[in-house]
Design a protein around this motif. Structure first.
Motif, short mmCIF file in Angstrom:
data_model
loop_
_atom_site.label_atom_id
_atom_site.label_comp_id
_atom_site.label_asym_id
_atom_site.label_seq_id
_atom_site.Cartn_x
_atom_site.Cartn_y
_atom_site.Cartn_z
N VAL A 167 0.84 -1.20 0.00
CA VAL A 167 0.00 0.00 0.00
C VAL A 167 0.87 1.25 0.00
CG1 VAL A 167 -1.55 1.40 1.43
CG2 VAL A 167 -2.07 -1.00 1.02
N THR A 168 1.96 1.23 0.77
CA THR A 168 2.86 2.38 0.82
C THR A 168 3.41 2.70 -0.56
OG1 THR A 168 3.48 1.91 3.11
CG2 THR A 168 4.97 3.31 1.83
N LYS A 169 3.92 1.67 -1.25
CA LYS A 169 4.47 1.86 -2.60
C LYS A 169 3.39 2.30 -3.59
CE LYS A 169 8.79 0.45 -1.98
NZ LYS A 169 9.97 1.29 -2.29
N ALA A 170 2.21 1.68 -3.49
CA ALA A 170 1.12 2.00 -4.42
C ALA A 170 0.66 3.44 -4.25
CB ALA A 170 -0.05 1.03 -4.21
N LYS A 171 0.56 3.91 -3.00
CA LYS A 171 0.15 5.29 -2.76
C LYS A 171 1.21 6.27 -3.24
CE LYS A 171 -1.88 6.37 1.14
NZ LYS A 171 -2.14 6.46 2.60
N GLU A 172 2.47 5.91 -3.11
CA GLU A 172 3.54 6.79 -3.59
C GLU A 172 3.43 6.99 -5.10
OE1 GLU A 172 7.16 4.92 -2.40
OE2 GLU A 172 7.01 5.56 -0.31
N ARG A 205 -8.72 -2.96 -12.15
CA ARG A 205 -8.51 -3.64 -13.42
C ARG A 205 -7.47 -4.74 -13.34
NH1 ARG A 205 -12.54 -4.26 -15.08
NH2 ARG A 205 -11.51 -5.23 -16.85
N VAL A 206 -6.35 -4.50 -12.66
CA VAL A 206 -5.32 -5.54 -12.60
C VAL A 206 -5.82 -6.76 -11.83
CG1 VAL A 206 -4.14 -4.85 -10.47
CG2 VAL A 206 -2.82 -5.88 -12.35
N SER A 207 -6.77 -6.54 -10.91
CA SER A 207 -7.32 -7.63 -10.10
C SER A 207 -8.58 -8.22 -10.70
CB SER A 207 -7.63 -7.12 -8.69
OG SER A 207 -8.71 -6.21 -8.71
N LYS A 208 -9.01 -7.70 -11.86
CA LYS A 208 -10.26 -8.13 -12.50
C LYS A 208 -11.46 -7.97 -11.58
CE LYS A 208 -7.64 -9.50 -15.89
NZ LYS A 208 -7.39 -8.59 -17.04
N GLY A 209 -11.44 -6.91 -10.77
CA GLY A 209 -12.56 -6.61 -9.89
C GLY A 209 -12.45 -7.15 -8.48
N SER A 210 -11.41 -7.93 -8.19
CA SER A 210 -11.25 -8.52 -6.85
C SER A 210 -10.14 -7.79 -6.10
CB SER A 210 -10.93 -10.02 -6.96
OG SER A 210 -11.95 -10.70 -7.65
N ILE A 211 -10.38 -6.52 -5.79
CA ILE A 211 -9.34 -5.68 -5.20
C ILE A 211 -8.89 -6.20 -3.84
CG2 ILE A 211 -8.75 -3.37 -4.42
CD1 ILE A 211 -10.70 -2.24 -6.41
N GLY A 212 -9.85 -6.54 -2.98
CA GLY A 212 -9.51 -7.01 -1.64
C GLY A 212 -8.62 -8.24 -1.68
N ASP A 213 -8.98 -9.22 -2.52
CA ASP A 213 -8.17 -10.44 -2.64
C ASP A 213 -6.77 -10.12 -3.13
OD1 ASP A 213 -10.35 -11.89 -1.84
OD2 ASP A 213 -10.92 -12.55 -3.85
N TYR A 214 -6.69 -9.22 -4.11
CA TYR A 214 -5.39 -8.87 -4.68
C TYR A 214 -4.51 -8.17 -3.64
CZ TYR A 214 -2.01 -7.09 -8.09
OH TYR A 214 -0.84 -6.80 -8.77
N ASP A 221 4.33 -7.36 -0.23
CA ASP A 221 5.25 -7.23 -1.35
C ASP A 221 6.01 -5.90 -1.23
OD1 ASP A 221 4.17 -9.54 -2.24
OD2 ASP A 221 3.38 -8.76 -4.12
N GLU A 222 7.28 -5.94 -1.59
CA GLU A 222 8.10 -4.73 -1.52
C GLU A 222 8.09 -3.94 -2.83
OE1 GLU A 222 9.57 -3.50 1.06
OE2 GLU A 222 9.26 -5.15 2.49
N ASN A 223 7.36 -4.44 -3.85
CA ASN A 223 7.28 -3.71 -5.11
C ASN A 223 5.85 -3.81 -5.68
OD1 ASN A 223 7.02 -5.86 -7.37
ND2 ASN A 223 8.73 -6.62 -6.12
N ILE A 224 5.57 -2.96 -6.63
CA ILE A 224 4.24 -2.93 -7.27
C ILE A 224 4.40 -3.10 -8.78
CG2 ILE A 224 3.17 -1.52 -5.47
CD1 ILE A 224 3.52 0.90 -7.40
N SER A 225 5.39 -3.87 -9.19
CA SER A 225 5.74 -3.97 -10.61
C SER A 225 4.58 -4.45 -11.48
CB SER A 225 6.95 -4.90 -10.79
OG SER A 225 6.70 -6.18 -10.22
N GLU A 226 3.82 -5.44 -11.04
CA GLU A 226 2.70 -5.95 -11.84
C GLU A 226 1.64 -4.87 -12.02
OE1 GLU A 226 0.15 -10.02 -11.96
OE2 GLU A 226 -0.15 -8.80 -10.14
N LEU A 227 1.28 -4.22 -10.93
CA LEU A 227 0.26 -3.17 -10.96
C LEU A 227 0.70 -2.03 -11.86
CD1 LEU A 227 -2.32 -1.81 -9.79
CD2 LEU A 227 -0.88 -0.95 -7.93
N LYS A 228 1.92 -1.57 -11.69
CA LYS A 228 2.42 -0.44 -12.46
C LYS A 228 2.56 -0.79 -13.94
CE LYS A 228 6.11 3.02 -12.46
NZ LYS A 228 7.33 3.49 -11.78
N SER A 229 3.04 -2.01 -14.23
CA SER A 229 3.25 -2.43 -15.61
C SER A 229 1.94 -2.51 -16.38
CB SER A 229 3.96 -3.79 -15.65
OG SER A 229 4.08 -4.26 -16.97
#
Length: 386
Positions: A167-172, A205-214, A221-229
């Motif tokens: 969450v920290t990385k994603a918010k940044e 979108r990256v979670s196909k609508g399942s944000i909580g599960d994702y 995780d220490e990175n957000i590479s999948e989300l950002k990509s």
């Protein structure tokens, strides 16, 4: 969960060594660095609008109560704000001269206030509940107390529940208004950055609508590479096909368009020319539909909500067709009259007929009386876009 009420902590205590990050909109520390004002699960500071932040200071000067503030005890003499960070950050920003308040008709920074008013603010006691408990208890308490005031939206609650390095990385990346990409993304995304709207869209979108599960799966995780990509791929693909950034792009279901059409090739120059032509076409009612219409190969004009024939045109054409049909003893539906069937002599009422383009609008023909014919509903539906 254990709670302890404190009534002896003043504004001065809270603002001792107050630190605020102007770029990220965060009140970071206070209470002589014992208090973390914006822990990971807290939303960004949203009171800096010249109204709500000012209202906090005005309430103090008028002697109005600021309401309960909740601290979460995270260690010996270490706390984080569970509820009240917007009020605390507003106070800290005012005391450190970040904005002014109108007093007696004049804008006044804290440094310019009369000594008695400065003292009144600094000596104002705050009503603070100190909470101790397991993480699940604290998070549940956080959700409950945030029902009032400016309610937490779905993503802000999810950030609280799944707080951690992800969450920290994603918010940044997605919730930082100083990110250079924000202006580019703003052409395609609607919403408010510091209310987590951009982050929510990317995660949805990256979670196909399942944000909580994702978020649960990637919480540590220490990175957000999948989300950002994935997010970058969608934005880059749309911007490469549509070189013109139109305001109607904002809020489009670009993710659906990407997933449906990203393997097809397009000529950006030709796409640009058609966008301008369709934008200039007075018969196109839905500019938002232009983009998918072009991606789909211009085969579905319904996306454009092309202007239909008005009632006067319909009545005029119906009257002329019916007059000619009665004279020739044939149906007033031109297609019924062509065939040797039970309806080839039927005179349809106007309510049983639809106005149709003789030559399809999608092939360059206009929506005017010279290109209008009335067909029975069955034949109009069967004719389609021909």
């Amino acid at each position: 969960m254990k709670t302890t009420l404190h009534t002896d902590i003043t504004v001065k205590d809270i603002c001792e060594w107050f630190a605020y990050n102007e770029l990220e909109g965060k009140g970071l520390f206070g209470l002589s660095w014992k208090l973390t004002i914006q822990p990971e699960y807290q939303r960004n500071y949203i009171y800096a609008d010249g109204k709500r932040d000012v209202a906090v200071i005005e309430s103090i000067l008028k002697g109005y109560p600021l309401g309960l503030i909740y601290f979460n005890k995270v260690g010996e003499e270490k706390f984080e704000v569970l509820d009240g960070q917007q009020r605390i950050t507003s106070i800290g920003r005012y005391v450190t001269w970040k904005f002014a308040v109108k007093i007696d008709g004049m804008e006044q920074y804290f440094s310019g206030l009369a000594e008695n008013l400065q003292k009144k603010i600094l000596e104002t006691p705050l009503l603070i509940y100190e909470c101790e408990g397991e993480e699940s208890e604290i998070k549940e308490r956080f959700k409950t107390i945030n029902i009032a005031g400016v309610p937490l939206n779905e993503q802000e609650l999810l950030n609280a529940v799944y707080s951690g390095p992800f969450v920290t990385k994603a918010k940044e990346e997605f919730s930082n208004s100083q990110n250079a990409n924000i202006q580019k993304w703003g052409a395609y995304l609607s919403g408010v950055v510091n209310r987590q709207d951009f982050l929510h869209t990317a995660l949805e979108r990256v979670s196909k609508g399942s944000i909580g599960d994702y978020m649960s799966k990637h919480r540590y995780d220490e990175n957000i590479s999948e989300l950002k990509s994935y997010f970058t791929s969608v934005i880059d693909r749309i911007s490469s096909v549509f070189s013109d950034v139109e305001k109607e792009m904002c809020g489009l279901e670009r993710w659906k368009l990407y997933e449906t059409y990203h393997k097809q090739s397009y000529d950006p120059k030709k796409i640009s020319e058609r966008v301008h032509e369709l934008y200039a076409d007075p018969y196109v009612k839905s500019r938002k539909g232009v983009f998918e219409y072009l991606l789909w190969g211009e085969v579905e004009s319904k996306l454009l909500e092309v202007r239909v024939f008005d009632e006067a045109t319909k009545k005029s054409v119906y009257a002329q067709q019916t007059k000619e049909a009665n004279e020739k003893w044939i149906s007033n539906c031109p297609l019924c009259a062509l065939w040797h069937e039970s309806n080839n002599k039927k005179i349809w009422s106007i309510w049983e007929m639809d106005a149709d383009h003789v030559s399809a609008w999608s092939k360059g023909w206009a929506t005017d009386i010279t290109n209008c014919q009335m067909l029975c509903k069955s034949h109009n539906r069967a004719k389609g876009n021909k």
